[in-house]
Motif scaffolding. Sequence first.
Motif, PDB file in Angstrom:
ATOM      1  N   LEU A 147      47.315 -22.779 -19.520  1.00 27.68           N
ATOM      2  CA  LEU A 147      48.697 -22.407 -19.855  1.00 27.68           C
ATOM      3  C   LEU A 147      49.656 -22.621 -18.694  1.00 27.68           C
ATOM      4  O   LEU A 147      50.620 -23.375 -18.819  1.00 27.68           O
ATOM      5  CB  LEU A 147      48.757 -20.948 -20.316  1.00 27.68           C
ATOM      6  N   ALA A 203      52.302 -25.794 -18.603  1.00 31.47           N
ATOM      7  CA  ALA A 203      53.680 -25.333 -18.792  1.00 31.47           C
ATOM      8  C   ALA A 203      54.549 -25.697 -17.593  1.00 31.47           C
ATOM      9  O   ALA A 203      55.678 -26.189 -17.743  1.00 31.47           O
ATOM     10  CB  ALA A 203      53.699 -23.825 -19.030  1.00 31.47           C
ATOM     11  N   ASN A 206      51.260 -31.828 -25.642  1.00 28.51           N
ATOM     12  CA  ASN A 206      50.292 -30.864 -25.117  1.00 28.51           C
ATOM     13  C   ASN A 206      49.070 -30.817 -26.023  1.00 28.51           C
ATOM     14  O   ASN A 206      49.196 -30.650 -27.235  1.00 28.51           O
ATOM     15  CB  ASN A 206      50.924 -29.474 -25.030  1.00 28.51           C
ATOM     16  N   LEU A 247      50.332 -21.909 -25.317  1.00 21.28           N
ATOM     17  CA  LEU A 247      50.755 -23.280 -25.037  1.00 21.28           C
ATOM     18  C   LEU A 247      51.522 -23.871 -26.218  1.00 21.28           C
ATOM     19  O   LEU A 247      52.501 -24.603 -26.022  1.00 21.28           O
ATOM     20  CB  LEU A 247      49.533 -24.142 -24.710  1.00 21.28           C
ATOM     21  N   ALA A 258      54.942 -22.400 -25.966  1.00 22.43           N
ATOM     22  CA  ALA A 258      55.642 -23.021 -24.836  1.00 22.43           C
ATOM     23  C   ALA A 258      56.151 -24.409 -25.232  1.00 22.43           C
ATOM     24  O   ALA A 258      57.254 -24.812 -24.836  1.00 22.43           O
ATOM     25  CB  ALA A 258      54.706 -23.116 -23.635  1.00 22.43           C
ATOM     26  N   THR A 259      55.357 -25.130 -26.015  1.00 25.96           N
ATOM     27  CA  THR A 259      55.757 -26.461 -26.469  1.00 25.96           C
ATOM     28  C   THR A 259      57.027 -26.381 -27.309  1.00 25.96           C
ATOM     29  O   THR A 259      57.917 -27.233 -27.204  1.00 25.96           O
ATOM     30  CB  THR A 259      54.624 -27.110 -27.288  1.00 25.96           C
TER      31      THR A 259
END
Length: 260
Positions: free
Chosen positions: A124, A128, A149, A172, A175-176
């Motif tokens: 992560l 990131a 990702n 993740l 975050a994407t």
Amino acid sequence: MAEPRYAGVLRLDGKRTLVTGATKGIGADIARAFASAGAKLVLSGRDEAELETARRSLTADYGAEVATVAVDLARSDGPDRLAGQAGDAFGGLDVLVNNAGISHTQPVVDTDHTRFDETIAVNLRAPALLAAAVGRAMVADGVGGSIINVASAAALAPLAEHYAYCASKAALVMATKVLALELGPHGIRANSVCPTVVLTEMGQRVWGEEEKSAPMLARIPLGRFAVPHEVSDAVVWLASDASSMVNGVEIPIDGGYTMG
């Protein structure tokens, strides 16, 4: 020279691409796919000798322009250092493929703090922060780009004994989406792929025994695990102009495992 795997809008000729975790498993196949599609490649991993072997192979097989950067992404300075060196290799980046990852299987009640922290750091924090650094450079260059990702089906459906892994990959995916939201106005797309078990060498080793694989296979409508090129093909598509209106999505590559 090897035969090209892609044609038309799936070509990536001249696209400057960074692939992390590029010497083994899914990452190695992604690197081969991008080389076949005409991309210029920066390969990242921790082992300089393995990176050099990969570079020579891709150059010999596809005539690809390949640079390498050895870095430990678990280190706090790793993502920024990699972003800088990768960007310098070809004067910028058009594509980032965040593939590097780890997994420590443990029941929740046996969770080890050190292994939990390591999983979060690699799966992560590193991708990131690397995406943020590469995204910053893409914004400054003003030519758009694509960030992909490699998450997991374990980001979308719980998997026993994968507490830290599921948490890291689910985060993740979110975050994407933030990357897609904030970088989209600059012409930079961000998406994730979410494979089920992939039969790399490690996948064969971990899931090869029928006693372990049978319950998992029973949950996959197609009745089989993925093979590396099925992930690579999706990643190439997300990097190409064929997916130019695709932004902020997670694509399950799981034979229907996460349908419900």
